[in-house]
Design a protein around this motif. Sequence first.
Motif, mmCIF file in Angstrom:
data_model
loop_
_atom_site.group_PDB
_atom_site.id
_atom_site.type_symbol
_atom_site.label_atom_id
_atom_site.label_comp_id
_atom_site.label_asym_id
_atom_site.label_seq_id
_atom_site.Cartn_x
_atom_site.Cartn_y
_atom_site.Cartn_z
ATOM 1 N N LYS A 173 0.843 -1.202 0.000
ATOM 2 C CA LYS A 173 0.000 0.000 0.000
ATOM 3 C C LYS A 173 0.876 1.250 0.000
ATOM 4 O O LYS A 173 0.528 2.267 0.603
ATOM 5 C CB LYS A 173 -0.918 0.001 1.212
ATOM 6 N N ALA A 174 1.995 1.180 -0.659
ATOM 7 C CA ALA A 174 2.936 2.299 -0.692
ATOM 8 C C ALA A 174 2.350 3.471 -1.472
ATOM 9 O O ALA A 174 1.632 3.294 -2.460
ATOM 10 C CB ALA A 174 4.258 1.862 -1.321
ATOM 11 N N VAL A 175 2.664 4.666 -1.008
ATOM 12 C CA VAL A 175 2.255 5.902 -1.673
ATOM 13 C C VAL A 175 3.434 6.347 -2.539
ATOM 14 O O VAL A 175 4.556 6.476 -2.047
ATOM 15 C CB VAL A 175 1.899 6.992 -0.631
ATOM 16 N N ILE A 176 3.162 6.589 -3.841
ATOM 17 C CA ILE A 176 4.233 6.947 -4.773
ATOM 18 C C ILE A 176 3.852 8.205 -5.563
ATOM 19 O O ILE A 176 2.712 8.676 -5.488
ATOM 20 C CB ILE A 176 4.551 5.782 -5.739
ATOM 21 N N LYS A 177 4.820 8.690 -6.325
ATOM 22 C CA LYS A 177 4.616 9.869 -7.170
ATOM 23 C C LYS A 177 3.383 9.663 -8.052
ATOM 24 O O LYS A 177 3.173 8.587 -8.598
ATOM 25 C CB LYS A 177 5.861 10.102 -8.027
ATOM 26 N N GLU A 178 2.575 10.716 -8.146
ATOM 27 C CA GLU A 178 1.352 10.790 -8.932
ATOM 28 C C GLU A 178 0.147 10.135 -8.273
ATOM 29 O O GLU A 178 -0.960 10.185 -8.818
ATOM 30 C CB GLU A 178 1.560 10.295 -10.373
ATOM 31 N N ASP A 179 0.307 9.504 -7.090
ATOM 32 C CA ASP A 179 -0.876 9.086 -6.332
ATOM 33 C C ASP A 179 -1.578 10.351 -5.857
ATOM 34 O O ASP A 179 -0.981 11.424 -5.766
ATOM 35 C CB ASP A 179 -0.472 8.239 -5.116
ATOM 36 N N ARG A 180 -2.877 10.219 -5.559
ATOM 37 C CA ARG A 180 -3.654 11.365 -5.084
ATOM 38 C C ARG A 180 -4.238 11.070 -3.710
ATOM 39 O O ARG A 180 -4.847 10.008 -3.509
ATOM 40 C CB ARG A 180 -4.802 11.670 -6.062
ATOM 41 N N ILE A 181 -4.081 12.004 -2.786
ATOM 42 C CA ILE A 181 -4.758 11.931 -1.497
ATOM 43 C C ILE A 181 -6.087 12.645 -1.711
ATOM 44 O O ILE A 181 -6.119 13.853 -1.972
ATOM 45 C CB ILE A 181 -3.928 12.586 -0.382
ATOM 46 N N VAL A 182 -7.191 11.893 -1.643
ATOM 47 C CA VAL A 182 -8.503 12.457 -1.967
ATOM 48 C C VAL A 182 -9.340 12.748 -0.727
ATOM 49 O O VAL A 182 -10.365 13.427 -0.824
ATOM 50 C CB VAL A 182 -9.286 11.535 -2.929
ATOM 51 N N SER A 183 -8.896 12.256 0.437
ATOM 52 C CA SER A 183 -9.628 12.493 1.672
ATOM 53 C C SER A 183 -8.655 12.439 2.835
ATOM 54 O O SER A 183 -7.757 11.582 2.863
ATOM 55 C CB SER A 183 -10.725 11.433 1.838
ATOM 56 N N VAL A 184 -8.821 13.356 3.791
ATOM 57 C CA VAL A 184 -8.038 13.342 5.033
ATOM 58 C C VAL A 184 -9.031 13.544 6.173
ATOM 59 O O VAL A 184 -9.739 14.561 6.224
ATOM 60 C CB VAL A 184 -6.959 14.453 5.055
ATOM 61 N N ASN A 185 -9.099 12.566 7.076
ATOM 62 C CA ASN A 185 -10.028 12.607 8.215
ATOM 63 C C ASN A 185 -11.451 12.981 7.773
ATOM 64 O O ASN A 185 -12.095 13.864 8.353
ATOM 65 C CB ASN A 185 -9.518 13.552 9.303
ATOM 66 N N ARG A 186 -11.905 12.329 6.731
ATOM 67 C CA ARG A 186 -13.260 12.466 6.174
ATOM 68 C C ARG A 186 -13.522 13.812 5.484
ATOM 69 O O ARG A 186 -14.649 14.086 5.087
ATOM 70 C CB ARG A 186 -14.324 12.197 7.233
ATOM 71 N N GLN A 187 -12.510 14.631 5.372
ATOM 72 C CA GLN A 187 -12.635 15.876 4.598
ATOM 73 C C GLN A 187 -12.253 15.549 3.164
ATOM 74 O O GLN A 187 -11.260 14.849 2.930
ATOM 75 C CB GLN A 187 -11.697 16.956 5.152
ATOM 76 N N GLN A 188 -13.003 16.064 2.200
ATOM 77 C CA GLN A 188 -12.696 15.787 0.802
ATOM 78 C C GLN A 188 -13.249 16.883 -0.092
ATOM 79 O O GLN A 188 -14.059 17.691 0.338
ATOM 80 C CB GLN A 188 -13.251 14.428 0.370
ATOM 81 N N GLY A 189 -12.759 16.892 -1.338
ATOM 82 C CA GLY A 189 -13.290 17.810 -2.332
ATOM 83 C C GLY A 189 -12.660 19.185 -2.379
ATOM 84 O O GLY A 189 -12.991 19.983 -3.242
ATOM 85 N N ARG B 296 -8.376 22.692 1.956
ATOM 86 C CA ARG B 296 -8.872 22.167 3.236
ATOM 87 C C ARG B 296 -8.096 20.910 3.635
ATOM 88 O O ARG B 296 -7.783 20.714 4.802
ATOM 89 C CB ARG B 296 -10.374 21.872 3.122
ATOM 90 N N LEU B 297 -7.750 20.069 2.680
ATOM 91 C CA LEU B 297 -6.974 18.858 2.982
ATOM 92 C C LEU B 297 -5.614 19.219 3.566
ATOM 93 O O LEU B 297 -5.157 18.578 4.526
ATOM 94 C CB LEU B 297 -6.803 17.990 1.731
ATOM 95 N N THR B 298 -4.968 20.250 3.014
ATOM 96 C CA THR B 298 -3.656 20.653 3.557
ATOM 97 C C THR B 298 -3.802 21.209 4.965
ATOM 98 O O THR B 298 -2.945 20.970 5.812
ATOM 99 C CB THR B 298 -2.955 21.686 2.647
ATOM 100 N N GLU B 299 -4.893 21.937 5.257
ATOM 101 C CA GLU B 299 -5.122 22.465 6.603
ATOM 102 C C GLU B 299 -5.279 21.322 7.609
ATOM 103 O O GLU B 299 -4.729 21.372 8.709
ATOM 104 C CB GLU B 299 -6.360 23.363 6.616
ATOM 105 N N VAL B 300 -6.058 20.310 7.246
ATOM 106 C CA VAL B 300 -6.255 19.150 8.126
ATOM 107 C C VAL B 300 -4.916 18.455 8.377
ATOM 108 O O VAL B 300 -4.605 18.074 9.515
ATOM 109 C CB VAL B 300 -7.305 18.176 7.539
ATOM 110 N N CYS B 301 -4.095 18.328 7.328
ATOM 111 C CA CYS B 301 -2.782 17.684 7.481
ATOM 112 C C CYS B 301 -1.892 18.464 8.445
ATOM 113 O O CYS B 301 -1.095 17.880 9.187
ATOM 114 C CB CYS B 301 -2.084 17.562 6.126
ATOM 115 N N LYS B 302 -2.019 19.780 8.450
ATOM 116 C CA LYS B 302 -1.197 20.615 9.335
ATOM 117 C C LYS B 302 -1.698 20.616 10.777
ATOM 118 O O LYS B 302 -0.897 20.684 11.706
ATOM 119 C CB LYS B 302 -1.171 22.055 8.820
ATOM 120 N N THR B 303 -3.021 20.523 10.991
ATOM 121 C CA THR B 303 -3.570 20.708 12.333
ATOM 122 C C THR B 303 -3.859 19.418 13.093
ATOM 123 O O THR B 303 -3.710 19.381 14.312
ATOM 124 C CB THR B 303 -4.866 21.539 12.274
#
Length: 174
Positions: free
Chosen positions: A133-149, A153-160
Motif C-alpha cells: 500500500k505504498a504511496v508513490i509519485k502521482e498518487d492522489r490523497i482524496v480524503s483526510v479525516n473524512r474531509q474531501q473535495g 482544506r486537505l492541507t489544513e487538516v494535514c497541518k492541524t
Amino acid sequence: FGSNCSGCKLVLLPSLCCGVQTQKGMGAKCCSADDVPANQKELPEIKSTADRAPEAEEAVKTAAPPAPKTSPPEPSLAEKRNPDVKEWTIILDKSAEGARLGVDVDLTDGVSLQIDKVNTGLVDDWNQAHPDKAVIKEDRIVSVNRQQGNATRLTEVCKTDTVLTMVVQRGPPS
C-alpha cells in the motif's frame, strides 16, 4: 467386565490372561478369586455408544459450524466507477516530536493532493511498513479525516490534526 491377573497385574478381558487363552463365557475369570487382592476395586461398567440417543451423537457432529468464507474487500466507489483506479487508506500519527509527512504535493486540480515526491518522513515510514500500500509519485490523497473535495482544506487538516486517516487513489482521476 474384566479382572486382575495375578501374573501381570493388569485388568484383562476374561478371554486373555498373561497372553494365555482362558475359558470363555459368562462369569469366566482368568484368575481365581483367591489371587485377587482385598483392596482391588471393580471397574465401572462402560456403556457403548449404541446405548446413547442418536441426537447426542449428532449434536457432537454439528456442534462446530463451518467457518464463514471470507470474500475479498468490496471495491471503493471510485474503483466501481473506473476499474483502473485503485484506492486504499493509510493512517499516519504525527504525535512524535518533529514528525513530518515528508511529501511534496500539487494542489492544482483543486480537489486532491497529488504526490510530486516522497521524502523522508511518515509517508516513507508507511511505505516501508506497508509495501503493498505504498504511496508513490502521482498518487492522489482524496480524503483526510473524512474531509474531501477541497485541496486547500486537505492541507489544513494535514497541518492541524495529529492522526491522519488518508484515502489514497492511484490511476486516472475519477
